[in-house]
Design an enzyme around this catalytic site. Sequence first.
Site, PDB file in Angstrom:
ATOM      1  N   ASP A  46       2.238  28.662  18.371  1.00  0.00           N
ATOM      2  CA  ASP A  46       1.935  27.869  17.485  1.00  0.00           C
ATOM      3  C   ASP A  46       0.943  28.735  17.016  1.00  0.00           C
ATOM      4  O   ASP A  46      -0.427  29.377  17.403  1.00  0.00           O
ATOM      5  CB  ASP A  46       1.000  26.801  17.983  1.00  0.00           C
ATOM      6  CG  ASP A  46       0.481  25.944  17.619  1.00  0.00           C
ATOM      7  OD1 ASP A  46       1.092  24.995  16.746  1.00  0.00           O
ATOM      8  OD2 ASP A  46      -0.565  25.695  16.780  1.00  0.00           O
ATOM      9  N   TYR A  51      -5.861  30.552  10.797  1.00  0.00           N
ATOM     10  CA  TYR A  51      -5.979  31.342  12.171  1.00  0.00           C
ATOM     11  C   TYR A  51      -6.136  33.191  11.881  1.00  0.00           C
ATOM     12  O   TYR A  51      -6.735  33.334  13.050  1.00  0.00           O
ATOM     13  CB  TYR A  51      -5.451  31.130  13.151  1.00  0.00           C
ATOM     14  CG  TYR A  51      -4.782  29.352  13.704  1.00  0.00           C
ATOM     15  CD1 TYR A  51      -5.764  29.097  12.948  1.00  0.00           C
ATOM     16  CD2 TYR A  51      -4.054  30.062  14.759  1.00  0.00           C
ATOM     17  CE1 TYR A  51      -5.464  27.463  13.871  1.00  0.00           C
ATOM     18  CE2 TYR A  51      -3.400  28.030  15.799  1.00  0.00           C
ATOM     19  CZ  TYR A  51      -4.705  27.360  14.731  1.00  0.00           C
ATOM     20  OH  TYR A  51      -4.431  25.970  15.767  1.00  0.00           O
ATOM     21  N   LYS A  76       0.699  26.371   9.658  1.00  0.00           N
ATOM     22  CA  LYS A  76       0.321  24.964   9.405  1.00  0.00           C
ATOM     23  C   LYS A  76      -0.608  25.525   7.846  1.00  0.00           C
ATOM     24  O   LYS A  76      -0.825  26.712   7.936  1.00  0.00           O
ATOM     25  CB  LYS A  76      -0.426  24.684  10.877  1.00  0.00           C
ATOM     26  CG  LYS A  76      -0.280  24.424  11.584  1.00  0.00           C
ATOM     27  CD  LYS A  76      -1.429  23.943  12.715  1.00  0.00           C
ATOM     28  CE  LYS A  76      -1.345  24.091  13.779  1.00  0.00           C
ATOM     29  NZ  LYS A  76      -1.571  25.311  14.169  1.00  0.00           N
ATOM     30  N   HIS A 109      -2.230  21.126   7.715  1.00  0.00           N
ATOM     31  CA  HIS A 109      -2.806  21.520   9.150  1.00  0.00           C
ATOM     32  C   HIS A 109      -4.203  20.014   9.163  1.00  0.00           C
ATOM     33  O   HIS A 109      -4.542  19.661  10.024  1.00  0.00           O
ATOM     34  CB  HIS A 109      -3.784  22.435   9.351  1.00  0.00           C
ATOM     35  CG  HIS A 109      -4.057  23.199  10.022  1.00  0.00           C
ATOM     36  ND1 HIS A 109      -4.542  24.473  10.283  1.00  0.00           N
ATOM     37  CD2 HIS A 109      -4.877  22.596  11.210  1.00  0.00           C
ATOM     38  CE1 HIS A 109      -4.918  25.249  11.022  1.00  0.00           C
ATOM     39  NE2 HIS A 109      -5.194  24.152  12.423  1.00  0.00           N
TER      40      HIS A 109
END
Length: 281
Positions: A46, A51, A76, A109
Amino acid sequence: MTHAPTVVDANGAHIPAIGLGTWPMKDDECRIAVATALDLGYRHIDTAAMYGNEDAVGDGVRASSVDRDDVFVTTKVWPDNIRDGDLQRSAEASLERLGLDTVDLLLIHWPNREVSVRECIGALCDAKKRGLTRHIGISNFTTTLIDEALAVTSEPLVCNQVEYHPNLNQGALLKRCRQNGLAVVSYCPLGRGDVGGTMDEAVVKDIATTHGKTPGQIVLRWHVQQPGVVAVPKSANPERIAQNLAVFDFALTEDEMAQLSALAKPDGRVVTNIAFAPDWD
């Protein structure tokens, strides 16, 4: 032993019930963790555009001994990019960073109050139709937003990824997702890890002693023993990565499950610093 599936079936997707969360790992730490997890038996990774580690995740997938087709990769789209056109471009950029032709699951997200659910879900469906992702889903959507998304989607939604752990009651959301065939993917599945946090709860420790397991394994078993629930714990520690997957060789009793669920608190939410969060259920 109560059966807990290693894969959760959700509206056509087959989602491995334990995945590796990668926030906030970066660079070599992330690449090594991903490769290690896959070599240890994980099949679900994931990540997210926000990120800043999609390149490292892609490198980790390629560095492992596992074929790409056997890995379920989720990414996402950040709420700033969920308008029609922006979302598809974000997905394309994620694929470029990951070095993949497609992802297995693309999520919004967070919802964005300035963008209608109709527009962002329409863009998400278009990304799937373009082959940028095999499946689509949502993240941090409330029951009301789930209903809105289901009313306008032209493609199956396979999950809602939300914060979930014993200290946070998500009963209403779980019910709504199950009614509509969506998996609930738990982020922060171990709750707070500090002194007084979820795994420091006396009940968790006592159940861990009973089963000869770690407190983390008890909490993760609680997740996967619930119908339609997937957990994506983050770790960079090889021993902990292995432990987090080793939750399918024992079962919690109904009473133990109830004791863990009873740990829910009104202030149990860990992720509380998101200014644009929706009005939670």
